[in-house]
Design a protein around this motif. Structure first.
Motif, PDB file in Angstrom:
ATOM      1  N   SER A  76      -3.850 -72.241   0.639  1.00  0.00           N
ATOM      2  CA  SER A  76      -3.430 -71.094  -0.393  1.00  0.00           C
ATOM      3  C   SER A  76      -4.488 -70.202  -0.461  1.00  0.00           C
ATOM      4  O   SER A  76      -3.979 -68.910  -0.383  1.00  0.00           O
ATOM      5  N   ASN A  77      -5.778 -70.316  -0.512  1.00  0.00           N
ATOM      6  CA  ASN A  77      -6.629 -69.347  -0.266  1.00  0.00           C
ATOM      7  C   ASN A  77      -6.654 -68.492   0.739  1.00  0.00           C
ATOM      8  O   ASN A  77      -6.968 -67.261   0.547  1.00  0.00           O
ATOM      9  N   ILE A  78      -6.545 -69.011   1.752  1.00  0.00           N
ATOM     10  CA  ILE A  78      -6.424 -68.148   3.253  1.00  0.00           C
ATOM     11  C   ILE A  78      -5.223 -67.382   2.885  1.00  0.00           C
ATOM     12  O   ILE A  78      -5.365 -66.145   3.367  1.00  0.00           O
ATOM     13  N   PHE A  79      -4.043 -67.885   2.610  1.00  0.00           N
ATOM     14  CA  PHE A  79      -2.956 -67.067   2.502  1.00  0.00           C
ATOM     15  C   PHE A  79      -3.079 -65.943   1.365  1.00  0.00           C
ATOM     16  O   PHE A  79      -2.696 -64.757   1.761  1.00  0.00           O
ATOM     17  N   ASN A  80      -3.748 -66.328   0.093  1.00  0.00           N
ATOM     18  CA  ASN A  80      -3.883 -65.137  -0.700  1.00  0.00           C
ATOM     19  C   ASN A  80      -4.596 -64.033  -0.508  1.00  0.00           C
ATOM     20  O   ASN A  80      -4.303 -62.899  -0.602  1.00  0.00           O
ATOM     21  N   THR A  81      -5.912 -64.356   0.350  1.00  0.00           N
ATOM     22  CA  THR A  81      -6.471 -63.314   0.899  1.00  0.00           C
ATOM     23  C   THR A  81      -6.260 -62.531   2.084  1.00  0.00           C
ATOM     24  O   THR A  81      -6.193 -61.166   1.844  1.00  0.00           O
ATOM     25  N   ALA A  82      -6.119 -63.484   2.850  1.00  0.00           N
ATOM     26  CA  ALA A  82      -5.733 -62.859   4.432  1.00  0.00           C
ATOM     27  C   ALA A  82      -4.451 -62.087   4.443  1.00  0.00           C
ATOM     28  O   ALA A  82      -4.123 -61.424   5.372  1.00  0.00           O
ATOM     29  N   LEU A  83      -3.288 -62.624   3.648  1.00  0.00           N
ATOM     30  CA  LEU A  83      -2.029 -62.023   3.862  1.00  0.00           C
ATOM     31  C   LEU A  83      -1.638 -61.362   2.661  1.00  0.00           C
ATOM     32  O   LEU A  83      -1.075 -60.327   2.668  1.00  0.00           O
ATOM     33  N   ILE A  84      -1.668 -62.046   1.417  1.00  0.00           N
ATOM     34  CA  ILE A  84      -1.278 -61.770   0.121  1.00  0.00           C
ATOM     35  C   ILE A  84      -2.152 -60.194  -0.330  1.00  0.00           C
ATOM     36  O   ILE A  84      -1.474 -59.293  -0.618  1.00  0.00           O
ATOM     37  N   LEU A  85      -3.296 -60.298  -0.291  1.00  0.00           N
ATOM     38  CA  LEU A  85      -4.121 -59.182  -0.809  1.00  0.00           C
ATOM     39  C   LEU A  85      -4.135 -58.057   0.333  1.00  0.00           C
ATOM     40  O   LEU A  85      -4.169 -57.080  -0.102  1.00  0.00           O
ATOM     41  N   ALA A  86      -3.940 -58.548   1.552  1.00  0.00           N
ATOM     42  CA  ALA A  86      -3.921 -57.627   2.847  1.00  0.00           C
ATOM     43  C   ALA A  86      -2.501 -56.809   2.657  1.00  0.00           C
ATOM     44  O   ALA A  86      -2.453 -55.553   2.487  1.00  0.00           O
ATOM     45  N   VAL A  87      -1.308 -57.434   2.328  1.00  0.00           N
ATOM     46  CA  VAL A  87       0.010 -56.809   2.181  1.00  0.00           C
ATOM     47  C   VAL A  87      -0.224 -55.779   1.104  1.00  0.00           C
ATOM     48  O   VAL A  87       0.313 -55.030   1.057  1.00  0.00           O
ATOM     49  N   SER A  88      -0.490 -56.280  -0.025  1.00  0.00           N
ATOM     50  CA  SER A  88      -0.754 -55.685  -1.240  1.00  0.00           C
ATOM     51  C   SER A  88      -1.487 -54.131  -0.919  1.00  0.00           C
ATOM     52  O   SER A  88      -0.953 -53.284  -1.549  1.00  0.00           O
ATOM     53  N   ALA A  89      -2.572 -54.428  -0.501  1.00  0.00           N
ATOM     54  CA  ALA A  89      -3.797 -53.396  -0.060  1.00  0.00           C
ATOM     55  C   ALA A  89      -2.693 -52.242   0.784  1.00  0.00           C
ATOM     56  O   ALA A  89      -2.794 -51.013   0.955  1.00  0.00           O
ATOM     57  N   MET A  90      -1.754 -53.004   1.783  1.00  0.00           N
ATOM     58  CA  MET A  90      -1.185 -52.038   2.659  1.00  0.00           C
ATOM     59  C   MET A  90      -0.120 -51.072   1.890  1.00  0.00           C
ATOM     60  O   MET A  90       0.402 -50.047   2.268  1.00  0.00           O
ATOM     61  N   PHE A  91       0.479 -52.092   0.940  1.00  0.00           N
ATOM     62  CA  PHE A  91       1.583 -51.509   0.064  1.00  0.00           C
ATOM     63  C   PHE A  91       1.001 -50.170  -0.661  1.00  0.00           C
ATOM     64  O   PHE A  91       1.505 -49.182  -0.731  1.00  0.00           O
ATOM     65  N   ALA A  92      -0.180 -50.180  -1.339  1.00  0.00           N
ATOM     66  CA  ALA A  92      -0.832 -49.355  -2.104  1.00  0.00           C
ATOM     67  C   ALA A  92      -2.139 -49.689  -2.162  1.00  0.00           C
ATOM     68  O   ALA A  92      -2.730 -50.845  -2.423  1.00  0.00           O
ATOM     69  N   PRO A  93      -3.425 -48.799  -1.699  1.00  0.00           N
ATOM     70  CA  PRO A  93      -4.671 -48.904  -1.737  1.00  0.00           C
ATOM     71  C   PRO A  93      -4.996 -49.495  -3.237  1.00  0.00           C
ATOM     72  O   PRO A  93      -4.769 -48.989  -4.314  1.00  0.00           O
ATOM     73  N   MET A  94      -6.101 -50.572  -3.267  1.00  0.00           N
ATOM     74  CA  MET A  94      -6.429 -51.237  -4.379  1.00  0.00           C
ATOM     75  C   MET A  94      -7.785 -50.895  -5.014  1.00  0.00           C
ATOM     76  O   MET A  94      -8.719 -50.872  -4.387  1.00  0.00           O
TER      77      MET A  94
END
Length: 311
Positions: A76-94
């Motif tokens: 879950s943590n790998i998914f949260n950081t490497a996928l979800i955080l990445a997709v979120s930052a790709m959607f809009a810089p954080m």
């Protein structure tokens, strides 16, 4: 097939609707209580979206199956950081605040290394589990006491609800996220089987991605509503809850073994959060941008490729 596709669409709609309600309710609570949206995202949203992991891990610990508890948290943590955080930052810089930079992200790194250290050298004993739960409690108290709402910018069109309405929005949003996510995963799995897709492919794509759907949609909705701190709090909060509270409680119930976790898993766990840390110290700006997101997505793709090959 038609019914399964309809259930798939319904599940996705519930997740999106639940994320909207959760973000609006949590933001309203933040404004009414004077607590920052990051802390609200950390405590309410992060914990809420981590409830499925808590249930799975505690159930595994009660059954003395530490592989389930540990694998669920690390994955879950790998998914949260490497996928979800990445997709979120790709959607809009954080945007990253000073507290994120010097408190939240460094602590997440330290906790990740602590878990990796305990895991590599034999797993978590009950005493170590208690230590992790205590660290979690200290972090939550520290977050509230050092909270600074001045670092956040509230959108001009932000809605504010009454206390009861806010609670209803949060509870209803979390319920829709949990049940909608489950409906989405189950129907997607059924559709994949009807199309003749292998169990291996279903496990590595539909099931793995589906369990992270609530965090992903919640973060994107928060960013769309210009609440980047709540999105970041959701992701970092989920990671901290997973590592300290869920693993800690699981270890107190039954000492956990990390026998099924290999060096690739540890590497992905640690590299993902290190990439976040280095991304905000590169001199560009105090934010996670699309370049940082691209590096995280490359790491995620490499890790998933490795998992797929070794299944």
């Amino acid at each position: 097939m038609f019914l399964q596709i309809a259930a798939l669409i319904l599940g996705l709609a519930m997740v999106i609707g639940g994320a909207n309600a959760l973000v609006d309710g949590a933001s309203s609570v933040a404004r009414r209580t004077g607590v920052s949206e990051f802390v609200i995202g950390l405590v309410i949203v992060g914990f809420g979206t981590s409830l499925p992991e808590l249930v799975v891990s505690v159930t595994g610990a009660l059954a003395r199956n530490s592989d389930i508890a540990v694998g669920n948290v690390i994955g879950s943590n790998i998914f949260n950081t490497a996928l979800i955080l990445a997709v979120s930052a790709m959607f809009a810089p954080m945007a990253i605040t000073r507290q994120n930079k010097f408190r939240d992200i460094p602590l997440t790194i330290l906790v990740s290394f602590l878990v990796a250290f305990f895991g590599y050298y034999g797993g978590l004993s009950r005493a170590e589990g208690i230590i992790m739960v205590v660290i979690f409690a200290i972090y939550i108290i520290w977050s509230f006491r050092s909270d600074d709402t001045a670092q956040e910018q509230t959108p001009e069109d932000a809605k504010e609800f009454g206390t009861f309405a806010s609670i209803v929005l949060i509870a209803g949003g979390l319920a829709c996220l949990v049940f909608g996510g489950r409906l989405f995963v189950e129907s997607a799995e059924n559709v994949a089987r009807m199309l003749g897709v292998s169990d291996k492919f279903i496990a590595i794509t539909v099931l793995a991605m589906g369990t992270s759907l609530p965090e992903l949609v919640t973060s994107i909705v928060a960013l769309a509503k210009k609440r980047s701190q709540m999105a970041l709090g959701n992701i970092l909060g989920s990671n901290v809850f997973n590592l300290l509270l869920i693993l800690g409680v699981s270890a107190v119930i039954s000492p956990t073994s990390f026998a099924r976790i290999d060096l690739w898993d540890y590497a992905a766990l640690l590299l993902s959060i290190i990439l976040v840390w280095t991304g905000i110290y590169t001199g560009r700006k105090n934010l996670l941008d699309r370049f940082d997101a691209s590096l995280l997505l490359l790491l995620f793709a490499a890790y998933m490729t490795k998992l797929f090959i070794n299944l």
